[in-house]
Design an enzyme around this catalytic site. Structure first.
Site, PDB file in Angstrom:
ATOM      1  N   LEU A  74       0.858  -1.172   0.000  1.00  0.00           N
ATOM      2  CA  LEU A  74       0.000   0.000   0.000  1.00  0.00           C
ATOM      3  C   LEU A  74       0.898   1.226   0.000  1.00  0.00           C
ATOM      4  CD1 LEU A  74      -2.790  -0.812   2.654  1.00  0.00           C
ATOM      5  CD2 LEU A  74      -2.970  -0.935   0.163  1.00  0.00           C
ATOM      6  N   ASP A  75       0.440   2.299  -0.644  1.00  0.00           N
ATOM      7  CA  ASP A  75       1.194   3.544  -0.658  1.00  0.00           C
ATOM      8  C   ASP A  75       1.451   4.036   0.760  1.00  0.00           C
ATOM      9  OD1 ASP A  75       1.149   3.569  -3.391  1.00  0.00           O
ATOM     10  OD2 ASP A  75      -0.434   5.075  -3.569  1.00  0.00           O
ATOM     11  N   LEU A  76       2.467   4.867   0.895  1.00  0.00           N
ATOM     12  CA  LEU A  76       2.786   5.506   2.174  1.00  0.00           C
ATOM     13  C   LEU A  76       1.544   6.141   2.789  1.00  0.00           C
ATOM     14  CD1 LEU A  76       4.877   6.785   4.234  1.00  0.00           C
ATOM     15  CD2 LEU A  76       4.967   8.724   2.652  1.00  0.00           C
TER      16      LEU A  76
END
Length: 229
Positions: A74-76
């Site tokens: 998952l993205d930051l």
């Protein structure tokens, strides 16, 4: 007489240090083969290139489960459910589930504006935008096909709450698809104009549900993680 030169060595820019969320990685499900966890926003899924960006979901989790290995990311800025393998055999089996599109994923997202259709789908080919890395772009010639299904759950104060179900897993797919719908995700620092970026305290995107057949037992595994917004 000493010759002078106007040439100067280029300045070395300081490394980009990502935010480090103090919120812990929460365990939702565990067995001998896999884990389901909740990743908070502002925490990397894997270590960054710079040593000071070592803190991330997987390094924290490996303190408790040394055999934990990454299957997807998952993205930051995105929070929510993630599947984590325990050991190489499990990592290979779970990765195949993603390759075969046998993992059902659901997200919640607040987007800008009133989405008129109650449900629908978004399809584009997404490619890396090499001149503007790490951004992605729509490109039918070089991109890979992507597909997201959406459903409107609420419309409030000029914004819409969507349930998003990606059928493919391209980088930044949900951010780009919402933008291409004309409804960027609130708080998105990559694909939303400044006013929409500043309208929320964080990226309003959260992975709420994941479902799949356990690759070793065949049992249906369903994980839930309500959105904090």
């Amino acid at each position: 007489m000493t010759a002078s030169s106007d040439t100067q060595e280029p300045l070395e820019l300081p490394p980009y240090l990502v935010p480090h969320s103090p919120e812990p990685v929460r365990l939702i499900y565990a067995d001998d083969h896999l884990l389901l966890i909740h990743k908070p926003d502002l925490l990397l899924s894997v270590p960054g290139r710079h040593p000071l960006n070592y803190d991330c979901m997987i390094t924290r989790l490996q303190e408790r489960f040394p055999d934990a290995l990454v299957v997807h990311r998952l993205d930051l800025d995105t929070s929510g459910l993630m599947m984590v393998a325990r050991g190489k055999a499990s990592q290979g089996a779970l990765s195949r589930l993603f390759q075969e599109r046998a993992v059902e994923k659901h997200y919640r997202a607040w987007v800008s504006g009133t989405v008129s259709a109650d449900e629908g789908k978004v399809e584009f080919s997404i490619a890396r935008d090499w001149e503007n890395r790490p951004l992605q772009k729509i490109c039918e010639e070089t991109g890979k096909k992507s597909l997201t299904y959406f459903k409107v759950l609420a419309r409030e104060e000029g914004n819409s709450l969507l349930e998003l179900q990606p059928a493919t897993g391209r980088t930044h797919q949900l951010r780009i698809h919402c933008r291409e719908m004309g409804h960027p995700i609130l708080g998105c620092d990559m694909y939303a104009p400044p006013a929409i970026l500043g309208s929320a305290p964080r990226l309003m995107l959260h992975a709420t549900r994941i479902a799949f057949a356990h690759p070793f037992t065949g049992r249906k595994i369903v994980g839930h993680c309500p959105a904090p917004f």
